[in-house]
Design an enzyme around this catalytic site. Structure first.
Site, PDB file in Angstrom:
ATOM      1  CD  GLN A  53       0.703  -9.373  -1.487  1.00  0.00           C
ATOM      2  OE1 GLN A  53       1.459 -10.109  -2.087  1.00  0.00           O
ATOM      3  NE2 GLN A  53      -0.528  -9.176  -1.887  1.00  0.00           N
ATOM      4  N   GLY A  98      -4.353  -5.078  -3.840  1.00  0.00           N
ATOM      5  CA  GLY A  98      -5.298  -4.152  -4.456  1.00  0.00           C
ATOM      6  C   GLY A  98      -4.528  -2.933  -4.902  1.00  0.00           C
ATOM      7  CG  HIS A  99      -1.597  -2.669  -7.391  1.00  0.00           C
ATOM      8  ND1 HIS A  99      -0.596  -3.051  -8.232  1.00  0.00           N
ATOM      9  CD2 HIS A  99      -1.228  -3.060  -6.162  1.00  0.00           C
ATOM     10  CE1 HIS A  99       0.341  -3.670  -7.532  1.00  0.00           C
ATOM     11  NE2 HIS A  99      -0.031  -3.693  -6.268  1.00  0.00           N
ATOM     12  CE  LYS A 129       3.352  -3.353  -4.566  1.00  0.00           C
ATOM     13  NZ  LYS A 129       2.960  -3.004  -3.193  1.00  0.00           N
ATOM     14  CG  ASP A 154      -1.729  -1.271   1.345  1.00  0.00           C
ATOM     15  OD1 ASP A 154      -2.219  -1.749   0.311  1.00  0.00           O
ATOM     16  OD2 ASP A 154      -1.832  -1.815   2.454  1.00  0.00           O
TER      17      ASP A 154
END
Ligand code: IMP
Ligand code: MG
Length: 334
Positions: free
Chosen positions: A177, A42-43, A16, A13
């Site tokens: 991650q 989750g991006h 990225k 988080d």
């Protein structure tokens, strides 16, 4: 062949998605490859004013670049098709661009059910751990065995090493991650089940000698979601969570928040060999008007963001000279 890698230096988080998205606009990549994890990630990406959250599919697809779910990942087939639909609904043409390596392991409904029982680790309950356990126990189901995936399947070796479609293969690896959650380098057992470092990227078929830039991404404070106790005691940290909107992109859980820990950053830079480091969300500390970091066991307080950034840059350049250190606000490109 050449490859750039984007890794997270903390607990995920850190932005990225933003960096990989930026790099897609700057370089002529032939492939963007997600190299670890499943739909636990989750991006969040802002594309032409729209907020899009992807869990499996790398952001290369937004730029017309072939986007591959590499063999280091585990895949939930239903979630995969849901994402393709969401991207199409947002007006993004995904045709022929999304690929799945034939040897990706599948997250089954049983894995999901089993992971829902977890209380010890505080997982995202997306079946990630059980899927990797079965992969390494050699009981897994491979993507090539799933009929619905047929048109998406590629052989990773042929794609990267025997490919006539492109002159030179230029890969952007998108990690999921982060270092503090890495199965080998994180705070075991409070980790995820995959390799989040550059080591995890090269397992996907690109030789180490092809790695060009390693972008390490961090925030100017830390957040973590999971079962271990992590939140710092100062009330300012609650404020930072609110200002920074620190809630999970996948689960909506509030992220525990703490001050920047330079020891972790140093380890993560060294293990990954990061040559460019981006500290995100400097605007959050500006709004909170609090600048604190930990160097070893000592807390340092600063009067301004510039003072703190100077300290960070100096710290990094002392142990790894020539590292490019950048600072960025949440919605700034870099
Ligand atoms: P799992 O990966 O779902 O098994 O969860 C293991 C640990 O990693 C938990 O602490 C999760 O909250 C954390 N985790 C997994 N994926 C992410 C992510 O994308 N961002 C932040 N934390 C994550
Ligand atoms: Mg995330």
């Amino acid at each position: 062949m050449l490859a750039d890698v984007v890794v997270d230096l903390q607990y995920g988080d850190c932005g990225k998605g933003k960096i990989t998205n930026f790099l897609c606009t700057q370089n002529d990549y032939t492939h963007v490859i997600r190299y670890n994890g499943g739909c636990n990630a989750g991006h969040t990406i802002y594309h032409e004013g729209k907020k899009i959250i992807t869990h499996h599919i790398p952001c290369g697809v937004l730029h017309g670049i072939k986007s591959v779910i590499g063999p280091g990942c585990v895949l939930n087939v239903k979630q995969f098709f849901k994402e393709i639909k969401e991207l199409e609904d947002a007006g993004i043409n995904t045709e022929g661009l999304i690929k799945v390596a034939s040897n990706v392991n599948i997250i089954t409904d049983f894995h999901m059910i089993e992971d829902k029982e977890d209380t010890e680790i505080g997982t995202t309950k997306r079946g990630n751990g059980p899927a990797y356990r079965d992969k390494y126990g050699r009981k897994g189901v491979l993507a090539l065995e799933v009929p619905e995936l047929e048109e998406y399947i590629i052989d990773m070796y042929t794609e990267l090493h025997e490919n006539e479609e492109f002159g030179e293969i230029r890969v952007l690896f998108e990690g999921a991650q982060g270092f503090g959650l890495d199965i080998d380098w994180g705070d075991y057992p409070y980790v995820t089940s995959s390799h989040c470092t550059v080591g995890g990227a090269i397992l996907n078929g690109v030789p180490p000698s092809c790695i060009r830039d390693v972008w390490g991404v961090a925030k100017v404070y830390e957040t973590y979601v999971g079962a271990k106790e992590f939140q710092g005691h100062e009330p300012e940290l609650e404020k930072i969570r609110e200002i920074g909107d620190e809630y999970g992109a996948t689960t909506g859980r509030p992220r525990q928040t703490n001050w920047l820990d330079l020891d972790l950053i140093r380890k993560a830079i060294n293990i990954n060999g990061a040559n460019i480091v981006v500290f995100n969300k400097i605007d959050v500390l500006e709004k909170a008007k609090t600048w604190i970091l930990y160097d070893s066991i000592n807390a340092f307080h600063f009067d301004t963001g510039e003072d703190m950034n100077y300290y960070i840059k100096d710290y990094i350049n002392k142990f790894k000279p020539n590292t490019e250190v950048l600072f960025s606000g949440n919605k700034e490109i870099i």
